[in-house]
Write a protein that holds these residues in place. Structure first.
Motif, PDB file in Angstrom:
ATOM      1  N   GLY A  65      -0.766   4.487  -0.606  1.00 32.21           N
ATOM      2  CA  GLY A  65      -1.699   5.611  -0.477  1.00 32.21           C
ATOM      3  C   GLY A  65      -3.040   5.076  -0.039  1.00 32.21           C
ATOM      4  O   GLY A  65      -3.201   3.871   0.175  1.00 32.21           O
ATOM      5  N   ALA A  66      -4.019   5.957   0.080  1.00 33.64           N
ATOM      6  CA  ALA A  66      -5.340   5.532   0.552  1.00 33.64           C
ATOM      7  C   ALA A  66      -5.933   4.466  -0.366  1.00 33.64           C
ATOM      8  O   ALA A  66      -6.525   3.489   0.096  1.00 33.64           O
ATOM      9  CB  ALA A  66      -6.273   6.739   0.630  1.00 33.64           C
ATOM     10  N   GLN A  67      -5.786   4.637  -1.678  1.00 32.47           N
ATOM     11  CA  GLN A  67      -6.370   3.703  -2.641  1.00 32.47           C
ATOM     12  C   GLN A  67      -5.334   3.122  -3.603  1.00 32.47           C
ATOM     13  O   GLN A  67      -5.698   2.455  -4.558  1.00 32.47           O
ATOM     14  CB  GLN A  67      -7.461   4.425  -3.461  1.00 32.47           C
ATOM     15  CG  GLN A  67      -8.657   4.900  -2.647  1.00 32.47           C
ATOM     16  CD  GLN A  67      -9.468   3.724  -2.088  1.00 32.47           C
ATOM     17  OE1 GLN A  67      -9.536   2.674  -2.706  1.00 32.47           O
ATOM     18  NE2 GLN A  67     -10.037   3.906  -0.911  1.00 32.47           N
TER      19      GLN A  67
ATOM     20  N   ASN B 122      -4.948   0.985  -8.722  1.00 37.74           N
ATOM     21  CA  ASN B 122      -5.840   1.942  -8.065  1.00 37.74           C
ATOM     22  C   ASN B 122      -7.127   1.215  -7.686  1.00 37.74           C
ATOM     23  O   ASN B 122      -7.898   0.798  -8.558  1.00 37.74           O
ATOM     24  CB  ASN B 122      -6.142   3.118  -9.001  1.00 37.74           C
ATOM     25  CG  ASN B 122      -6.972   4.189  -8.310  1.00 37.74           C
ATOM     26  OD1 ASN B 122      -8.124   3.967  -7.984  1.00 37.74           O
ATOM     27  ND2 ASN B 122      -6.360   5.338  -8.094  1.00 37.74           N
TER      28      ASN B 122
ATOM     29  N   LYS C 284       0.844  -1.198   0.000  1.00 39.18           N
ATOM     30  CA  LYS C 284       0.000   0.000   0.000  1.00 39.18           C
ATOM     31  C   LYS C 284       0.874   1.240   0.000  1.00 39.18           C
ATOM     32  O   LYS C 284       1.797   1.366   0.806  1.00 39.18           O
ATOM     33  CB  LYS C 284      -0.914  -0.012   1.219  1.00 39.18           C
ATOM     34  CG  LYS C 284      -2.083   0.951   1.127  1.00 39.18           C
ATOM     35  CD  LYS C 284      -3.119   0.676   2.190  1.00 39.18           C
ATOM     36  CE  LYS C 284      -4.339   1.573   1.946  1.00 39.18           C
ATOM     37  NZ  LYS C 284      -5.395   1.341   2.931  1.00 39.18           N
TER      38      LYS C 284
ATOM     39  N   ASN D 183      -9.774   2.327  -6.030  1.00 40.64           N
ATOM     40  CA  ASN D 183     -10.998   3.123  -6.158  1.00 40.64           C
ATOM     41  C   ASN D 183     -11.555   3.073  -7.576  1.00 40.64           C
ATOM     42  O   ASN D 183     -12.746   2.863  -7.793  1.00 40.64           O
ATOM     43  CB  ASN D 183     -10.698   4.572  -5.757  1.00 40.64           C
ATOM     44  CG  ASN D 183     -11.964   5.388  -5.598  1.00 40.64           C
ATOM     45  OD1 ASN D 183     -12.987   4.863  -5.169  1.00 40.64           O
ATOM     46  ND2 ASN D 183     -11.907   6.653  -5.963  1.00 40.64           N
TER      47      ASN D 183
END
Length: 597
Positions: free
Chosen positions: A29-31, A50, A27, A52
Motif C-alpha cells: 500500500g502507499a504506507q 506502517n 510494499k 506513516n
C-alpha cells in the motif's frame, strides 16, 4: 540515555529500512509493508509495518510496537541499547553514555574494549601478512587463487610465530581484563592456582576474521601453515567470548545479507575459503557455517533474510553428514532447500578455480530438490535391491519426510521415494504413506507386522467377551485417553473396538482393509503355539494390558517432552517470560513422571 535523544532518533529513523534489515518486506500500500513475522512461525505474511505512523503489528501473534520495541524484542536487548542500535543504523552521533550501575558500565565498557581489541588484532594480522616472515603464507594464498583484492576485502592476515609480540603491542592500549576476555591469548595455570602470563593463541597461521552482522570483527579462524603435530589442528577458532557464540554466527552474513534479500535465496557452504572464492567470483549471497555444525539459531538468523537455501557442502562423508543435518533443520522450519553435488568430488573453492565461475553458476541452476538428493543418497548407502536394503533406505529417508511441515510435500516425497526405490509391495507403500502422514520415525520390513507388540496385546484384549477384566481395562483406558492413538498404525481398529464390543466375527469391527490385516495378524499370532513361549505367556492378560497401557502413556509423555522443548526455545526467542515459566513447570513435571516410569 535521555528521552529527548530517543525521541530524536525515533523521528529520524525510517522504520521500514530498520525492520527491513531483519525481515524481508514488500510494499502492499502507499504506507504499508508486509512480511513473515520474526516472532512466530508462519508461512503467509501476517506481519505489517506502517511507515506513516511508525509502528509494526502482527495479525498472527499480535506482537506490536515501534522501531525500538522491534529491535529490543528481536535482539533481546534493553531500551537504551536498542536506541543506540537504531541511532547507529541511522548515522546519528551517540551522546555520552550513562549507566544505571557500575556493573552495567563495566560490562558495556568490556564489550566496547573487546570490539576495539579485535579491530586492533585484525590490523596487526593484516600488517604481518606483508612482512618477510609471511612469505610462505602469501605463497599459500596465491596458490589458492586468493588475490590482493580478496585479501583486502576479507581482511585476511598472518599471525607470526611469536608468543609475546602481539601481547606487547596491544598491552599499552587495553587492560588485563579485556586481554584475557578476548580469546586472542592463552595462559597457563600456576602452582598457586592463578593464571600465568598471557601469550598469543594464534601463531604461524593465516587468519580469517569472523564478523558480526554489522561487519565488526568478533573472532578469528586461523589456518596452520605446518601440518606437524606440534602445530596443532589445521584450523583453530577463537573460543566463545562475550562477543562470539559460534552457533549464532554465519560467516560473511554482513556482506551477503543485501544480496540474499535481492535474490531471495542463500548459498550455504562449509568452509571460509569456499565462501570467499564463490563470493569473489561474483556470487555475493553466499554464507559459510565455518566448520561448525549448523544450528537452530543460525536457521532463525537466516530466516530473517530468505526462506530459500541452496546447500553445497564438501563431497566427503563428513560433508554429506553435515548436509543431511542442515537439510533436516531447514526443512523443519519450512525452508525450500536445494542441494548442489559438484562433478569430480570437488569442493566449491576448487571447482570455481578449476572449472570457472560459469560452470559453477550452471551447477547452481541445476541444483536438485533436497528430496531427490536424499533419495539418491539412500540408494548409494543401500545399493542392494533386496527387501532388507529397501527397508533400510526407507528408514534413512523417513526422518526427513517426517520433518516436512506440509502434508502434501510429505506425501509427494514418500511417493517419489517408493517409486525410485522400486517398492511395489502394497503393504510397504501403505506403511510409508501412514508414516508420512503420521510423521513417525521408521518403517518395518513388509514381511513384518507394522503394529507393535503393545498394540497386538490391546487388540487381543478388546476382542474378549464383554465383562472380561482385561477387555474392560483396555476399553476404559483407551476411551479416556484418545491422545494415546497418535502415531499408532492400529489406531483405527483399536478405537472401533474400544467403543463397542467385538462382533461375532471380530474382523468385521475393522474400519478398513489395512486395519483388518493388522487385527487378523494379531489374532493369528495369539493362536500360534509358538507364541506361548514368549515372555508374555507367564503373565495374565490383565497384567499384559496394564503394561501395554503403561507404555502408551510413557510414549505420549516423551512426545510431549519433545514438543515442550521446542516451545521453550520459541518462547525464549520471543522473550515471553510468562510462557517460559508455564512451560518450564510442565517440563519439570513430565521429567519427574518419566523418571518414575
Amino acid at each position: 540515555m535521555s528521552d529527548n535523544f530517543a525521541q530524536t532518533v525515533k523521528q529520524q529513523a525510517d522504520i521500514v529500512k530498520i525492520i527491513g534489515d531483519y525481515v524481508k518486506l514488500r510494499k502492499t500500500g502507499a504506507q504499508n509493508y508486509t512480511g513473515l513475522c520474526p516472532f512466530h512461525k508462519e508461512k503467509t505474511g501476517s506481519f505489517s509495518v506502517n511507515a506513516n505512523h511508525g509502528y509494526f503489528y502482527c495479525f498472527g501473534c499480535h506482537e506490536k510496537g515501534d522501531v525500538f520495541t522491534f529491535v529490543m524484542k528481536l535482539e533481546n536487548i534493553s531500551f537504551p541499547e536498542a536506541t543506540r542500535v537504531v541511532a547507529t543504523k541511522c548515522g546519528i552521533p551517540l551522546p555520552k553514555r550513562e549507566f544505571n550501575s557500575p556493573e552495567e558500565a563495566r560490562e558495556a565498557g568490556l564489550r566496547r574494549q573487546l570490539i576495539d581489541i579485535h579491530e586492533a588484532a585484525t590490523q596487526y594480522f593484516e600488517a604481518h601478512l606483508k612482512s618477510p616472515e609471511a612469505a610462505r603464507a602469501r605463497e599459500y594464498l596465491t596458490g589458492r587463487g586468493v588475490t590482493p583484492e580478496t585479501i583486502a576485502k576479507f581482511r585476511i592476515g598472518y599471525a607470526p610465530d611469536d608468543f609475546n609480540d602481539m601481547r606487547d603491542r596491544l598491552k599499552p592500549h587495553f587492560n588485563e581484563e579485556a586481554m584475557r576476555a578476548s580469546g586472542l591469548f592463552s595462559s597457563k595455570e600456576q602452582a598457586d592456582g592463578t593464571q600465568g602470563q598471557l601469550y598469543a593463541r594464534f601463531r604461524k597461521r593465516i587468519t580469517f576474521p569472523i564478523a558480526n552482522e554489522q561487519g565488526k570483527t568478533i573472532a578469528f579462524t586461523a589456518r596452520a601453515l605446518d601440518s606437524d603435530e606440534k602445530s596443532g589442528p589445521k584450523y583453530m577458532n577463537s573460543p566463545e567470548t562475550a562477543l562470539y557464540t559460534k552457533g549464532q554466527v554465519l560467516f560473511n552474513l554482513d556482506k551477503a545479507k543485501a544480496d540474499m534479500r535481492t535474490n531471495d535465496f542463500a548459498l550455504l557452504v562449509e568452509g571460509q575459503m569456499d565462501c570467499i572464492s564463490v563470493y569473489m567470483a561474483g556470487i555475493r549471497n553466499v554464507l559459510a557455517t565455518s566448520g561448525t555444525a549448523f544450528t537452530e539459531m543460525q536457521v532463525r538468523l537466516l530466516s530473517r533474510f530468505t526462506k530459500r537455501v541452496v546447500v553445497n557442502f564438501d563431497p566427503d562423508q563428513a560433508g554429506a553428514n553435515a548436509a543431511e543435518k542442515s537439510i533436516a533443520l531447514l526443512t523443519e522450519e519450512d525452508f525450500e532447500v536445494k542441494v548442489i553435488a559438484l562433478e569430480g568430488g570437488l569442493d566449491p573453492d576448487r571447482y570455481v578455480r578449476e572449472q570457472g565461475i560459469q560452470a559453477y553458476m550452471a551447477a547452481l541452476r541445476t541444483a536438485k530438490r533436497h528430496s531427490d538428493y536424499l533419495i539418491d543418497r539412500a540408494r548409494q548407502l543401500f545399493p542392494a535391491r533386496t527387501a532388507d536394503a529397501k527397508v533400510k533406505a526407507m528408514n534413512f529417508l523417513l526422518p526427513h519426510i517426517r520433518r516436512m511441515p506440509n502434508r502434501i510435500h510429505r506425501d509427494e516425497f514418500a511417493a517419489d521415494a517408493a517409486q525410485k526405490l522400486g517398492i511395489d509391495s502394497a503393504i510397504m507403500r501403505l506403511e510409508l504413506k501412514q508414516a508420512a502422514a503420521q510423521r513417525v520415525e521408521s518403517v518395518r520390513s513388509h514381511t513384518q507386522d507394522p503394529a507393535s507388540e503393545n498394540e497386538r496385546i490391546l487388540l487381543r484384549a478388546l476382542v474378549l467377551p464383554e465383562g472380561d477384566p482385561a477387555r474392560t481395562l483396555a476399553a476404559d483406558q483407551l476411551s479416556q485417553h484418545p491422545e494415546w492413538y497418535d502415531s499408532l498404525p492400529a489406531a483405527p481398529v483399536l478405537e472401533a473396538l474400544a467403543h463397542a464390543p467385538a462382533p461375532p466375527n471380530p474382523l468385521d469391527a475393522a474400519p478398513d482393509q489395512p486395519s483388518r490385516a493388522l487385527l487378523a495378524r494379531a489374532l493369528q499370532q495369539h493362536d500360534d503355539p509358538a507364541d506361548a513361549s514368549s515372555s508374555n505367556a507367564s503373565q495374565s492378560m490383565t497384567e499384559q494390558v496394564e503394561n501395554a497401557l503403561h507404555t502408551l502413556e510413557r510414549r505420549r509423555l516423551e512426545r510431549r517432552q519433545r514438543e515442550v522443548r521446542s516451545l521453550l526455545a520459541e518462547a525464549d526467542r520471543r522473550g515471553d517470560q510468562a510462557m517460559l515459566a508455564t512451560l518450564t513447570a510442565e517440563k519439570l513435571q513430565i521429567d519427574r513422571t518419566l523418571r518414575q516410569f
